[in-house]
Design an enzyme around this catalytic site. Structure first.
Site, PDB file in Angstrom:
ATOM      1  N   ASN A 170     -10.100  -0.260   0.686  1.00 12.29           N
ATOM      2  CA  ASN A 170      -8.642  -0.163   0.606  1.00 12.29           C
ATOM      3  C   ASN A 170      -8.192  -0.667  -0.771  1.00 12.29           C
ATOM      4  O   ASN A 170      -8.289  -1.855  -1.062  1.00 12.29           O
ATOM      5  CB  ASN A 170      -8.037  -1.003   1.734  1.00 12.29           C
ATOM      6  CG  ASN A 170      -6.521  -1.009   1.732  1.00 12.29           C
ATOM      7  OD1 ASN A 170      -5.894  -0.509   0.802  1.00 12.29           O
ATOM      8  ND2 ASN A 170      -5.944  -1.572   2.776  1.00 12.29           N
TER       9      ASN A 170
ATOM     10  N   CYS B  10       0.816  -1.227   0.000  1.00 11.38           N
ATOM     11  CA  CYS B  10       0.000   0.000   0.000  1.00 11.38           C
ATOM     12  C   CYS B  10       0.844   1.269   0.000  1.00 11.38           C
ATOM     13  O   CYS B  10       0.341   2.346  -0.297  1.00 11.38           O
ATOM     14  CB  CYS B  10      -0.953  -0.001   1.184  1.00 11.38           C
ATOM     15  SG  CYS B  10      -1.975  -1.463   1.242  1.00 11.38           S
TER      16      CYS B  10
ATOM     17  N   HIS C  80      -3.298   6.866   3.427  1.00 16.90           N
ATOM     18  CA  HIS C  80      -3.717   5.586   2.853  1.00 16.90           C
ATOM     19  C   HIS C  80      -5.126   5.289   3.367  1.00 16.90           C
ATOM     20  O   HIS C  80      -5.416   5.434   4.559  1.00 16.90           O
ATOM     21  CB  HIS C  80      -2.730   4.499   3.286  1.00 16.90           C
ATOM     22  CG  HIS C  80      -3.146   3.127   2.875  1.00 16.90           C
ATOM     23  ND1 HIS C  80      -3.684   2.857   1.638  1.00 16.90           N
ATOM     24  CD2 HIS C  80      -3.117   1.939   3.541  1.00 16.90           C
ATOM     25  CE1 HIS C  80      -3.965   1.574   1.559  1.00 16.90           C
ATOM     26  NE2 HIS C  80      -3.632   0.996   2.695  1.00 16.90           N
TER      27      HIS C  80
HETATM   28  N1  ACO Z   1     -18.175  -9.132   9.797  1.00 12.70           N
HETATM   29  C1  ACO Z   1     -18.581  -9.472  11.033  1.00 12.70           C
HETATM   30  N2  ACO Z   1     -17.752  -9.858  12.013  1.00 12.70           N
HETATM   31  C2  ACO Z   1     -16.434  -9.883  11.710  1.00 12.70           C
HETATM   32  C3  ACO Z   1     -15.929  -9.551  10.448  1.00 12.70           C
HETATM   33  C4  ACO Z   1     -16.866  -9.166   9.472  1.00 12.70           C
HETATM   34  N3  ACO Z   1     -16.501  -8.808   8.220  1.00 12.70           N
HETATM   35  N4  ACO Z   1     -14.596  -9.679  10.464  1.00 12.70           N
HETATM   36  C5  ACO Z   1     -14.245 -10.070  11.699  1.00 12.70           C
HETATM   37  N5  ACO Z   1     -15.357 -10.197  12.453  1.00 12.70           N
HETATM   38  C6  ACO Z   1     -15.458 -10.614  13.844  1.00 12.70           C
HETATM   39  C7  ACO Z   1     -14.236 -11.368  14.296  1.00 12.70           C
HETATM   40  O1  ACO Z   1     -14.357 -12.727  13.965  1.00 12.70           O
HETATM   41  C8  ACO Z   1     -14.268 -11.126  15.790  1.00 12.70           C
HETATM   42  O2  ACO Z   1     -15.190 -12.025  16.353  1.00 12.70           O
HETATM   43  P1  ACO Z   1     -14.858 -12.730  17.771  1.00 12.70           P
HETATM   44  O3  ACO Z   1     -14.719 -11.600  18.753  1.00 12.70           O
HETATM   45  O4  ACO Z   1     -16.040 -13.593  17.984  1.00 12.70           O
HETATM   46  O5  ACO Z   1     -13.572 -13.450  17.533  1.00 12.70           O
HETATM   47  C9  ACO Z   1     -14.859  -9.720  15.923  1.00 12.70           C
HETATM   48  O6  ACO Z   1     -15.486  -9.447  14.655  1.00 12.70           O
HETATM   49  C10 ACO Z   1     -13.832  -8.645  16.200  1.00 12.70           C
HETATM   50  O7  ACO Z   1     -12.725  -8.829  15.357  1.00 12.70           O
HETATM   51  P2  ACO Z   1     -11.463  -7.900  15.440  1.00 12.70           P
HETATM   52  O8  ACO Z   1     -10.423  -8.411  14.495  1.00 12.70           O
HETATM   53  O9  ACO Z   1     -11.086  -7.648  16.856  1.00 12.70           O
HETATM   54  O10 ACO Z   1     -12.055  -6.526  14.873  1.00 12.70           O
HETATM   55  P3  ACO Z   1     -11.352  -5.145  14.819  1.00 12.70           P
HETATM   56  O11 ACO Z   1     -12.139  -4.135  15.544  1.00 12.70           O
HETATM   57  O12 ACO Z   1      -9.866  -5.226  15.114  1.00 12.70           O
HETATM   58  O13 ACO Z   1     -11.473  -4.778  13.277  1.00 12.70           O
HETATM   59  C11 ACO Z   1     -10.235  -4.813  11.226  1.00 12.70           C
HETATM   60  C12 ACO Z   1     -10.906  -5.641  12.307  1.00 12.70           C
HETATM   61  C13 ACO Z   1     -11.281  -3.962  10.561  1.00 12.70           C
HETATM   62  C14 ACO Z   1      -9.620  -5.768  10.199  1.00 12.70           C
HETATM   63  C15 ACO Z   1      -9.149  -3.905  11.855  1.00 12.70           C
HETATM   64  O14 ACO Z   1      -8.331  -4.658  12.713  1.00 12.70           O
HETATM   65  C16 ACO Z   1      -8.280  -3.243  10.807  1.00 12.70           C
HETATM   66  O15 ACO Z   1      -8.732  -2.390  10.053  1.00 12.70           O
HETATM   67  N6  ACO Z   1      -6.992  -3.592  10.783  1.00 12.70           N
HETATM   68  C17 ACO Z   1      -6.067  -3.008   9.791  1.00 12.70           C
HETATM   69  C18 ACO Z   1      -6.251  -3.704   8.481  1.00 12.70           C
HETATM   70  C19 ACO Z   1      -5.549  -2.997   7.364  1.00 12.70           C
HETATM   71  O16 ACO Z   1      -5.434  -1.785   7.342  1.00 12.70           O
HETATM   72  N7  ACO Z   1      -5.107  -3.770   6.396  1.00 12.70           N
HETATM   73  C20 ACO Z   1      -4.553  -3.209   5.217  1.00 12.70           C
HETATM   74  C21 ACO Z   1      -3.118  -3.284   5.185  1.00 12.70           C
HETATM   75  S1  ACO Z   1      -2.532  -2.503   3.774  1.00 12.70           S
HETATM   76  C22 ACO Z   1      -1.814  -3.591   2.659  1.00 12.70           C
HETATM   77  O17 ACO Z   1      -0.624  -3.558   2.500  1.00 12.70           O
HETATM   78  C23 ACO Z   1      -2.654  -4.524   1.846  1.00 12.70           C
END
Ligand code: ACO
Length: 329
Positions: free
Chosen positions: A286, A116, A256
């Site tokens: 993203n 990214c 980003h």
């Molecule tokens: N829908 C519903 N529930 C979901 C989903 C979904 N799409 N995805 C995960 N959950 C659930 C999980 O299973 C978890 O359930 P559990 O508590 O029963 O285990 C719960 O939601 C909470 O999950 P978390 O991972 O704690 O959620 P969080 O608030 O951290 O949000 C997210 C997750 C959105 C992925 C966040 O961590 C994030 O944005 N991280 C950064 C990701 C990013 O920027 N990636 C790009 C990198 S750039 C590149 O180089 C490609």
């Protein structure tokens, strides 16, 4: 601040596929909801490429628009860099395919892989090559077909990404936004936090890798979230320090576009008002290397950046990589 040898952005262009997929549509495929996606990420919809649209096709659309905006003849371009993690194929590079599709000369063309952060890394590299005076007009593109590497049965990743491309024509001569400074870095100590495990020389494609779904993007979302805020804050602080600019002097931040909560945390840590951050992730998700140029181009088109204002572009990505760029509009 002045820079005696800035690189000018002569023109820009961007492109997203016409197929818009909203959160509700995704909830019919995986166990998720519009409420969950919006509240955790800020994303409402994303644009997905057609099956027969490759990364180079998205790059082509954005590049044609950028060349038109720059009002430059194609034979004037002597360098093409495409930042992508979703190339048409491992080799040849997407830049070579794009060079041919655009009908450019037999000029230097290569891909740059910094996930990214790729577009901002490519700006830094192009600036150096233009400064050498051996190249004069560069086409720099961030393009991704992220939908091609997502596991559409994995709700923790497939809801986050979209497809698109953004392009810029750069030169040391002319007029346009000025690129004044660059700050790139990387930490390769834990590749597994965000990676596509199979298909490379470490784990070549096999029936096992296919069965184990190892050709899709895998991510530890929580870890990436924490690292993203930390490394982007550091990149911005180091960039501004190097150029003796205070936080108050920054008029715009174009980050980003991964997650609005990451952007909010960054704004808080930098003590810069969210009003100064330009976000369009609600509509695109993203788009990896395409994310910053897509936002920059959209912000320009909306008239958000006034001439003379100072902006910071900042990104993080798999690697872990990070990059920040100083721009005078
Ligand atoms: N829908 C519903 N529930 C979901 C989903 C979904 N799409 N995805 C995960 N959950 C659930 C999980 O299973 C978890 O359930 P559990 O508590 O029963 O285990 C719960 O939601 C909470 O999950 P978390 O991972 O704690 O959620 P969080 O608030 O951290 O949000 C997210 C997750 C959105 C992925 C966040 O961590 C994030 O944005 N991280 C950064 C990701 C990013 O920027 N990636 C790009 C990198 S750039 C590149 O180089 C490609």
């Amino acid at each position: 601040m002045s820079n005696p040898n800035p690189t000018y952005v002569l023109g820009m262009g961007s492109y997203v596929p016409s197929n818009k997929v909203d959160n509700h549509a995704l909830s019919l495929r995986v166990d998720t909801s519009d409420e969950w996606i919006r509240s955790r990420t800020g994303i409402r919809e994303r644009c997905l490429a057609e099956d027969d649209q490759a990364c180079s096709d998205l790059a082509l659309e954005a590049s044609v628009r950028a060349l038109k905006d720059a009002d430059i003849e194609r034979d004037q371009i002597d360098l093409v860099i495409v930042a992508t993690i979703t190339p048409d194929m491992s080799f040849p590079s997407t830049a070579c395919l794009l060079q041919h599709k655009l009908g450019l000369g037999k000029i230097s063309s290569f891909d740059l892989e910094a996930a990214c952060s790729g577009f901002l890394y490519a700006l830094d590299v192009a600036d150096g090559m233009l400064a050498s005076n051996r190249y004069h007009n560069a086409l720099v593109v961030g393009a991704e077909k992220m939908s091609s590497i997502l596991d559409w049965d994995d709700r923790t990743t497939c809801v986050l990404f979209g497809d698109g491309a953004g392009a810029a024509v750069l030169s040391k001569k002319g007029a346009g936004h000025e690129l004044l400074g660059f700050q790139c870095g990387a930490d390769g100590s834990d590749p597994t936090v965000l990676h596509k495990p199979a298909g490379g020389s470490l784990l070549p494609a096999s029936q096992d890798t296919l069965n184990e779904r190892k050709h899709f993007l895998k991510m530890n979302g929580r870890e990436i979230f924490k690292s993203a805020v930390r490394v982007m804050e550091r990149a911005v602080r180091e960039l501004l320090e190097k150029h003796e600019i205070s936080m108050d002097e920054v008029d715009h931040v174009i980050p980003h576009q991964a997650n609005v909560r990451i952007v909010e945390s960054l704004a808080q840590r930098l003590e810069i008002s969210m009003d100064k951050f330009f976000c369009n992730l609600e509509n695109y998700g993203n788009t990896s290397a395409a994310s910053v140029p897509l936002a920059l181009d959209e912000g320009r088109a909306l008239g958000r950046f006034r001439s003379g204002q100072l902006g910071v572009l900042v990104a993080f990505g798999a690697g872990l990589t990070w990059s920040a760029t100083l721009i005078r509009f």
